[in-house]
Scaffold this motif. Structure first.
Motif, mmCIF file in Angstrom:
data_model
loop_
_atom_site.group_PDB
_atom_site.id
_atom_site.type_symbol
_atom_site.label_atom_id
_atom_site.label_comp_id
_atom_site.label_asym_id
_atom_site.label_seq_id
_atom_site.Cartn_x
_atom_site.Cartn_y
_atom_site.Cartn_z
ATOM 1 N N LYS A 1 0.843 -1.182 0.000
ATOM 2 C CA LYS A 1 0.000 0.000 0.000
ATOM 3 C C LYS A 1 0.885 1.241 0.000
ATOM 4 O O LYS A 1 1.638 1.473 0.943
ATOM 5 N N ARG A 2 0.807 2.022 -1.052
ATOM 6 C CA ARG A 2 1.651 3.206 -1.216
ATOM 7 C C ARG A 2 0.816 4.463 -0.980
ATOM 8 O O ARG A 2 -0.123 4.748 -1.725
ATOM 9 N N ALA A 3 1.143 5.209 0.046
ATOM 10 C CA ALA A 3 0.390 6.420 0.366
ATOM 11 C C ALA A 3 0.620 7.472 -0.693
ATOM 12 O O ALA A 3 1.676 7.538 -1.325
ATOM 13 N N LYS A 4 -0.374 8.330 -0.876
ATOM 14 C CA LYS A 4 -0.229 9.451 -1.789
ATOM 15 C C LYS A 4 0.869 10.385 -1.285
ATOM 16 O O LYS A 4 1.005 10.607 -0.087
ATOM 17 N N LYS A 5 1.612 10.956 -2.195
ATOM 18 C CA LYS A 5 2.639 11.928 -1.837
ATOM 19 C C LYS A 5 2.009 13.309 -1.776
ATOM 20 O O LYS A 5 1.999 14.052 -2.755
ATOM 21 N N ASN A 6 1.439 13.610 -0.638
ATOM 22 C CA ASN A 6 0.777 14.904 -0.472
ATOM 23 C C ASN A 6 1.138 15.443 0.897
ATOM 24 O O ASN A 6 0.511 15.111 1.899
ATOM 25 N N ILE A 7 2.150 16.259 0.946
ATOM 26 C CA ILE A 7 2.656 16.742 2.233
ATOM 27 C C ILE A 7 1.643 17.656 2.921
ATOM 28 O O ILE A 7 1.751 17.913 4.111
ATOM 29 N N HIS A 8 0.660 18.140 2.161
ATOM 30 C CA HIS A 8 -0.323 19.043 2.753
ATOM 31 C C HIS A 8 -1.514 18.286 3.340
ATOM 32 O O HIS A 8 -2.343 18.868 4.016
ATOM 33 N N ASP A 9 -1.588 16.996 3.044
ATOM 34 C CA ASP A 9 -2.719 16.210 3.521
ATOM 35 C C ASP A 9 -2.356 15.535 4.838
ATOM 36 O O ASP A 9 -1.902 14.404 4.878
ATOM 37 N N GLU B 1 7.799 8.906 0.803
ATOM 38 C CA GLU B 1 7.149 7.611 0.609
ATOM 39 C C GLU B 1 6.716 7.016 1.944
ATOM 40 O O GLU B 1 7.486 6.980 2.901
ATOM 41 N N LYS B 2 5.465 6.568 1.989
ATOM 42 C CA LYS B 2 4.941 5.832 3.137
ATOM 43 C C LYS B 2 4.371 4.525 2.599
ATOM 44 O O LYS B 2 3.446 4.527 1.795
ATOM 45 N N ILE B 3 4.939 3.425 3.068
ATOM 46 C CA ILE B 3 4.612 2.115 2.515
ATOM 47 C C ILE B 3 4.125 1.176 3.620
ATOM 48 O O ILE B 3 4.753 1.074 4.678
ATOM 49 N N LEU B 4 3.016 0.491 3.372
ATOM 50 C CA LEU B 4 2.540 -0.584 4.241
ATOM 51 C C LEU B 4 2.633 -1.890 3.466
ATOM 52 O O LEU B 4 2.232 -1.946 2.292
ATOM 53 N N VAL B 5 3.138 -2.925 4.090
ATOM 54 C CA VAL B 5 3.230 -4.233 3.450
ATOM 55 C C VAL B 5 2.436 -5.235 4.284
ATOM 56 O O VAL B 5 2.716 -5.432 5.467
ATOM 57 N N VAL B 6 1.423 -5.815 3.659
ATOM 58 C CA VAL B 6 0.547 -6.745 4.359
ATOM 59 C C VAL B 6 0.337 -7.991 3.510
ATOM 60 O O VAL B 6 0.761 -8.066 2.349
ATOM 61 N N GLU B 7 -0.331 -8.936 4.105
ATOM 62 C CA GLU B 7 -0.667 -10.183 3.441
ATOM 63 C C GLU B 7 -1.470 -9.935 2.164
ATOM 64 O O GLU B 7 -2.382 -9.115 2.143
ATOM 65 N N TYR B 8 -1.124 -10.653 1.112
ATOM 66 C CA TYR B 8 -1.914 -10.598 -0.119
ATOM 67 C C TYR B 8 -3.008 -11.649 -0.037
ATOM 68 O O TYR B 8 -2.731 -12.834 0.154
ATOM 69 N N VAL B 9 -4.234 -11.215 -0.149
ATOM 70 C CA VAL B 9 -5.385 -12.126 -0.101
ATOM 71 C C VAL B 9 -5.955 -12.190 -1.512
ATOM 72 O O VAL B 9 -6.383 -11.176 -2.073
#
Length: 437
Positions: free
Chosen positions: A178-186, A220-228
């Motif tokens: 899961k790749r977060a949007k690159k929005n420093i204002h959000d 970059e903010k990345i989450l890595v989780v199980e693929y279902v």
């Protein structure tokens, strides 16, 4: 051929009815199934939580007719001012080391706090974070390789928070990234990221998506989780792959979800409220086991040991699943998840989405329509027309609706606990199997 899977809230191509996360900085970034901002609705800008003491409100009897969410929307969109010092969930140090359910959530064992007591935010760029010793290790270079530089061909979902990709790490593990949007204002999306990380770090259950780690590298903010691999419950109820989900499978899925929420409420070190239980947040394995996903809205429950009964916080969730009492009072408890679960039970029986805007007015709010038919003795008219009208299906449907009616009680004190819901569903399944042969 199955459609691409949706790994997180907002669910890619298909989405359930609109979600509420009203913040002036965030509404525009929510998923396609989130409610649009309009001048007639309030702006939820607070990200803080205050613990309120026990109220003096008396007990109210169960009201048979379920209140319309739409009616509540019109009158309840002005959040109260915080009355006491508040604790930011995303920055809280009180989110302690987790407990792990090793037998489906019925027992609890405490993990070592020393292995997870470190700060998970005060880290340098390109650092690797994993759930515990022995977890998968990765850095940003590994993420680029796993996703082929975030190739559109590996995209499996998209939401307001960002895009989800299928990837294969260097050790061969297939994961959802899961790749977060690159929005420093959000700032809102950053709070959701921190909330999801903190929740996933603390939980482990067969019916929850497994967390492998997270990574922050520059923006970059990345989450890595199980693929279902088998898509969402909503996709299966929509028969996206051309197959109809049979009644027995729907009952099993309801039990799996019940176990997952019971674990969050009862078997973690501090109870967790998911706040966005819905069919598009329930992922299915190839053998149709359910796994609850997306913890971006999750919050710690009130500290009952100190006498608190609820958490006062901004309203977040999805229209059609929202607890009307939470919506009108901003008082969040575990019973808000119970209400959402009641809507999900109706969804499993009817196959319909919680809000069906193309239906005639009396049928647009699915739970209200189904409960009215049930209490008038016409429940069979609400059963998904693709399902067999057998004696076993009809009896199980009636029993599920009895439970759903309790879950959908307008006042939280009249709703059962999730543990009780799971017990009732177990009993329903036992009788269903005996009758179905």
């Amino acid at each position: 051929m199955k459609s691409p899977n949706t790994q997180f809230s907002g669910g890619g191509r298909r989405s359930s009815s609109g979600a509420v996360s009203m913040s002036s900085s965030s509404v525009g970034s929510r998923t396609s199934d989130r409610l649009p901002h309009s001048p007639s609705t309030s702006t939820y800008s607070s990200t803080t939580t205050t613990i309120s003491q026990k109220s003096n409100s008396g007990r109210n009897p169960v009201i048979i007719a379920v209140k319309s969410v739409v009616e509540a929307f019109a009158s309840c969109f002005t959040p109260p001012e915080p009355k006491s010092s508040s604790t930011n969930f995303g920055d809280s140090d009180s989110f302690k080391a987790p407990s792990v359910a090793s037998d489906g959530g019925r027992k609890k064992r405490h993990s070592s706090s020393s292995s997870r007591g470190r700060s998970i935010y005060g880290s340098e760029n390109n650092s690797t974070h994993t759930k515990e010793a022995g977890s998968i290790k990765f850095n940003m270079e590994d993420i680029y390789k796993a996703t082929k530089n975030f190739s559109p061909s590996l995209k499996i979902g998209q939401g307001g928070f960002g895009i989800v990709y299928k990837g294969c790490l260097t050790d061969g593990t297939v994961v959802a990234i899961k790749r977060a949007k690159k929005n420093i204002h959000d700032k809102h999306s950053g709070a959701e990221f921190r909330s999801e990380v903190r929740t996933l770090e603390k939980i482990e259950h067969l019916n929850l998506v497994k967390f492998y780690g997270f990574l922050e590298h520059g923006e970059e903010k990345i989450l890595v989780v199980e693929y279902v691999s088998n898509g969402t419950l909503r996709e299966h109820l929509d028969s996206v792959d051309g197959n109809v989900l049979d009644f027995a499978s729907r009952l099993d899925i309801g039990i799996d979800v019940g176990h997952a929420i019971t674990y969050l409420h009862m078997y973690t070190d501090h109870p967790i409220i998911h706040r966005d239980i819905k069919s598009s947040n329930i992922l299915l394995t190839e053998n149709l086991r359910a796994k609850v996903a997306d913890f971006g809205f999750a919050r710690l429950a009130a500290d009952t040991e100190s006498g608190a009964t609820h958490v006062s916080t901004q309203v977040k969730g999805t229209a059609g699943y929202l607890d009307p009492e939470y919506l009108s009072t901003y008082q969040l408890t575990e019973k808000s998840d119970v209400y959402s679960f009641g809507v999900l039970l109706v969804e499993l029986v009817t196959g319909r989405r919680p809000i069906e805007p193309k239906k005639e007015i009396k049928e647009r709010i699915t739970a209200r329509w189904a409960m009215k038919k049930f209490t008038s003795g016409d429940a069979i008219l609400t059963l998904d027309p693709r399902l067999e009208r057998s004696a076993a299906n009809s009896l199980a449907m009636e029993k599920i609706y009895e439970l759903a009616l309790q879950c959908l009680a307008p006042h939280r004190q009249n709703r059962p606990t999730m543990r009780k819901c799971a017990e009732i569903l177990w009993s329903i399944r036992k009788n269903y199997r005996e009758l179905a042969g």
